[in-house]
Motif scaffolding. Sequence first.
Motif, PDB file in Angstrom:
ATOM      1  N   PRO A  64      -0.831   2.409   7.495  1.00  0.00           N
ATOM      2  CA  PRO A  64      -1.562   1.662   6.255  1.00  0.00           C
ATOM      3  C   PRO A  64      -1.490   0.328   6.524  1.00  0.00           C
ATOM      4  CG  PRO A  64       0.697   2.400   5.825  1.00  0.00           C
ATOM      5  CD  PRO A  64       0.377   2.939   7.237  1.00  0.00           C
ATOM      6  N   TYR A 107      -4.776   5.883   3.145  1.00  0.00           N
ATOM      7  CA  TYR A 107      -5.104   5.401   4.422  1.00  0.00           C
ATOM      8  C   TYR A 107      -5.519   6.654   5.379  1.00  0.00           C
ATOM      9  CZ  TYR A 107      -0.290   5.419   3.643  1.00  0.00           C
ATOM     10  OH  TYR A 107       1.047   5.699   3.514  1.00  0.00           O
ATOM     11  N   SER A 139       0.852  -1.209   0.168  1.00  0.00           N
ATOM     12  CA  SER A 139      -0.038  -0.017  -0.001  1.00  0.00           C
ATOM     13  C   SER A 139       0.811   1.321  -0.030  1.00  0.00           C
ATOM     14  CB  SER A 139      -1.023   0.009   1.281  1.00  0.00           C
ATOM     15  OG  SER A 139      -1.754  -1.187   1.194  1.00  0.00           O
TER      16      SER A 139
END
Length: 364
Positions: free
Chosen positions: A273, A268, A211
């Motif tokens: 994250p 996020y 991510s």
Amino acid sequence: MASSFFQEILSPMFNPRAVLDISGGGKVLVVSDFHMGSGRGDDLARNGALVMEMLEGYYLANGWYLVLNGDIEELQRYSLGAIETRWAPLYRILDRFAAEGRLYKIVGNHDEELIFEKNYPYPLFQVVRIESGIIPLYVYHGHQSSKVYTDYNYLIRAALRYFFKPIGIRNISTARSPHRRFYVEKQAYNFSLENHCISIIGHTHRPLFESLGRFDYIKFEIERLCRDYPSSVGTNRERIAAEVDALRVELGKLQRSERRNVLRQSLYGDRYPVPCLFNSGCAIGKGINAIELDRDQIALVYWFTEGEGKKFINRGWYKVEKHKETKFRRSILNQDRLEYVKARIELLGKHETERKEDTVPVTL
């Protein structure tokens, strides 16, 4: 369309042919966005020799499965016949993967017309589920979450083929727009977060590992180095100081290119994250990014031509592997065990899901 697509991914009616099971062992390469063309403005021309050598000389030769995650052919600007003629040697390599049952081809927004080609030689999918025996991984191009492409792709295709191509303008896409890139990644991230799985996308041309894009990764890396600095001595202390300086310079360049002052939030938000989203990057530009699944490991790798790679690779902090007696090089940028990724998704994702469920909308 986006929510419908994600619902279909989880449907019990999911196409069983689009499942790749490596739970008993196996290695998978996921690569996307070749944008193969013909003639002027062919986006793959720069890295064509590198693509063919890495696919044939490394992955095919060593028994890897190949998942092509969309936008392999650039059908918004060129005809399939012209592309097949220009890239006949590359298609012969794909034929060898297919003959051994090791090729999975996913359509993207730039090559979705392939589904109408009666004589196209390879099966086509919208999504491929990879069964790792540890955590499910879903591979899809990513454009399905963008209303612009699902509703207006025919207009984009016409503009590219009849206006931008004749005057020599290269590909225009979500990859050029931080806002659209953010939206696509956010949709895939939320889907993965809610279902405790891993998504591997393409489309945005931006490599992501757990991510994190390189911008966010550098921020975490600077924080880690600053924590190590007080206890370090001698040459190690000097190395950390030099590394932080170099990373700060790179962060500034990325901030300008990404126009981060425009994006008020990350994928996020203000939370840590959850490592559920990966992006295989693209094969155009300086080198090629890809995602590798090797048994219980997942990695973001970078292939490049010696002397033409990105500057951060040449600082000595990444191990660079020479490919045979060629000028091509491979480097692992990030790597982790799937068990560890799964644990973090379960522990961090659980709290994020609970937080969303507890959130009460406020009306003004």
